[in-house]
Design a protein around this motif. Sequence first.
Motif, mmCIF file in Angstrom:
data_model
loop_
_atom_site.group_PDB
_atom_site.id
_atom_site.type_symbol
_atom_site.label_atom_id
_atom_site.label_comp_id
_atom_site.label_asym_id
_atom_site.label_seq_id
_atom_site.Cartn_x
_atom_site.Cartn_y
_atom_site.Cartn_z
ATOM 1 N N LEU A 23 -9.525 -5.785 -3.453
ATOM 2 C CA LEU A 23 -10.713 -6.551 -3.905
ATOM 3 C C LEU A 23 -11.711 -5.731 -4.368
ATOM 4 O O LEU A 23 -12.547 -6.080 -5.481
ATOM 5 C CB LEU A 23 -10.978 -7.625 -2.779
ATOM 6 C CG LEU A 23 -10.211 -8.631 -2.328
ATOM 7 C CD1 LEU A 23 -10.497 -9.338 -1.026
ATOM 8 C CD2 LEU A 23 -9.945 -9.934 -3.561
ATOM 9 N N CYS A 24 -12.161 -4.998 -3.630
ATOM 10 C CA CYS A 24 -13.631 -3.949 -4.069
ATOM 11 C C CYS A 24 -13.030 -3.294 -5.524
ATOM 12 O O CYS A 24 -13.995 -3.236 -6.306
ATOM 13 C CB CYS A 24 -13.730 -3.059 -2.980
ATOM 14 S SG CYS A 24 -14.492 -3.768 -1.542
ATOM 15 N N ARG A 25 -11.945 -2.857 -5.658
ATOM 16 C CA ARG A 25 -11.496 -2.156 -6.795
ATOM 17 C C ARG A 25 -11.254 -3.096 -8.180
ATOM 18 O O ARG A 25 -11.750 -2.991 -9.073
ATOM 19 C CB ARG A 25 -10.220 -1.331 -6.680
ATOM 20 C CG ARG A 25 -10.154 -0.197 -5.665
ATOM 21 C CD ARG A 25 -11.095 1.003 -6.269
ATOM 22 N NE ARG A 25 -10.591 1.440 -7.726
ATOM 23 C CZ ARG A 25 -9.703 2.474 -7.887
ATOM 24 N NH1 ARG A 25 -9.115 2.909 -6.593
ATOM 25 N NH2 ARG A 25 -9.129 2.709 -9.093
ATOM 26 N N MET A 26 -10.842 -4.418 -7.752
ATOM 27 C CA MET A 26 -10.765 -5.467 -8.717
ATOM 28 C C MET A 26 -12.334 -5.834 -9.097
ATOM 29 O O MET A 26 -12.469 -6.068 -10.344
ATOM 30 C CB MET A 26 -9.994 -6.561 -8.246
ATOM 31 C CG MET A 26 -8.547 -6.337 -7.953
ATOM 32 S SD MET A 26 -7.750 -7.504 -6.777
ATOM 33 C CE MET A 26 -7.875 -9.049 -8.062
ATOM 34 N N LEU A 195 -3.172 0.064 -9.172
ATOM 35 C CA LEU A 195 -3.826 0.020 -7.706
ATOM 36 C C LEU A 195 -2.984 0.362 -6.482
ATOM 37 O O LEU A 195 -3.324 0.838 -5.456
ATOM 38 C CB LEU A 195 -4.798 -1.228 -7.484
ATOM 39 C CG LEU A 195 -6.096 -1.398 -8.650
ATOM 40 C CD1 LEU A 195 -6.914 -2.603 -8.341
ATOM 41 C CD2 LEU A 195 -7.034 -0.298 -8.548
ATOM 42 N N MET A 196 -2.021 -0.488 -6.575
ATOM 43 C CA MET A 196 -1.161 -0.362 -5.563
ATOM 44 C C MET A 196 -0.319 0.806 -5.534
ATOM 45 O O MET A 196 -0.048 1.525 -4.348
ATOM 46 C CB MET A 196 -0.002 -1.479 -5.694
ATOM 47 C CG MET A 196 -0.102 -3.075 -5.213
ATOM 48 S SD MET A 196 -0.548 -2.852 -3.339
ATOM 49 C CE MET A 196 1.075 -2.656 -2.716
ATOM 50 N N ILE A 197 -0.138 1.464 -6.655
ATOM 51 C CA ILE A 197 0.650 2.925 -6.690
ATOM 52 C C ILE A 197 -0.277 3.709 -6.121
ATOM 53 O O ILE A 197 0.161 4.843 -5.234
ATOM 54 C CB ILE A 197 0.741 2.994 -8.111
ATOM 55 C CG1 ILE A 197 2.075 2.283 -8.677
ATOM 56 C CG2 ILE A 197 1.189 4.750 -8.245
ATOM 57 C CD1 ILE A 197 2.508 2.543 -9.879
ATOM 58 N N GLU A 198 -1.591 3.630 -6.572
ATOM 59 C CA GLU A 198 -2.684 4.875 -5.900
ATOM 60 C C GLU A 198 -2.672 4.411 -4.400
ATOM 61 O O GLU A 198 -2.780 5.584 -3.596
ATOM 62 C CB GLU A 198 -4.235 4.367 -6.637
ATOM 63 C CG GLU A 198 -5.149 5.291 -5.962
ATOM 64 C CD GLU A 198 -6.348 5.000 -6.698
ATOM 65 O OE1 GLU A 198 -7.611 5.318 -5.934
ATOM 66 O OE2 GLU A 198 -6.398 4.237 -7.696
ATOM 67 N N TRP A 199 -2.807 3.365 -3.887
ATOM 68 C CA TRP A 199 -2.898 3.036 -2.485
ATOM 69 C C TRP A 199 -1.702 3.736 -1.820
ATOM 70 O O TRP A 199 -1.746 4.292 -0.684
ATOM 71 C CB TRP A 199 -3.013 1.526 -1.932
ATOM 72 C CG TRP A 199 -3.117 1.290 -0.429
ATOM 73 C CD1 TRP A 199 -2.187 0.967 0.221
ATOM 74 C CD2 TRP A 199 -4.251 1.261 0.136
ATOM 75 N NE1 TRP A 199 -2.415 0.822 1.491
ATOM 76 C CE2 TRP A 199 -3.701 0.690 1.461
ATOM 77 C CE3 TRP A 199 -5.675 1.158 -0.016
ATOM 78 C CZ2 TRP A 199 -4.605 0.727 2.445
ATOM 79 C CZ3 TRP A 199 -6.530 0.927 1.160
ATOM 80 C CH2 TRP A 199 -5.910 0.739 2.350
ATOM 81 N N THR A 200 -0.323 3.343 -2.330
ATOM 82 C CA THR A 200 0.965 3.704 -1.729
ATOM 83 C C THR A 200 0.811 5.437 -1.417
ATOM 84 O O THR A 200 1.268 5.844 -0.584
ATOM 85 C CB THR A 200 2.005 3.132 -2.263
ATOM 86 O OG1 THR A 200 1.915 1.863 -2.374
ATOM 87 C CG2 THR A 200 3.297 3.781 -1.745
#
Length: 217
Positions: A23-26, A195-200
């Motif tokens: 949410l913060c990144r979005m 964003l999911m790739i970065e978090w993962t």
Amino acid sequence: MTQATLTISSKNYSSWSLRGWLLCRMAGLDFTEVLVELDDNARQELLLLSPSVLVPRLTHDDVTVWDTLAIAEYLHEIAPKAGLWPAAQAIRARCRSVSGEMHSGFHNLRSALPMNLKSKHESFKIFSGARPDVERVKTIWTECLDASGGPWLFGGAPTVADAMYAPVCARFRTYAVELEPQLAAYSDTVLSWPLMIEWTAGAIAEPDEIVELEVEF
């Protein structure tokens, strides 16, 4: 200069930290990540019922917000052009409804399929109590995608709802939950989100320090 920090826990295990971070990144917020160390009891609570652990926690100047949906609403207030919620009132109401349902429910799914981004099963038997939760998620996704046309739940861009259900996509991949083609395509959209790739990547880089839960289903 505005100062913002987001307090999170394990990137591998904490689905709520992931939601708040997305949410913060979005919203385009410039923030610093702060990793909180949890004792073993708090870690086990995090894996099962993490809303009781106060992560994620956003501190923005003199404002502190620690509930995920409250963070979403706060970010919407300070960055209304980010599109966290759909513009149309009726669609926005539905987005809030399905986001709230994930926020407050699906307890059996959480306990049966805890988030673990480092793990991937070829097959996994889901205990009977969690199956209705899995089917309810599928129904929500189907209804939203049928109405919006995808590829995200509410159309051409991710919203709060996609942030709320992103950890479920990860859980379904980890535990080999079978999805119909439309739902598999949606899950792939979320999991291939930069964003999911970065978090993962951050999750995979974490040391394996959190205790394993012993839970009978």
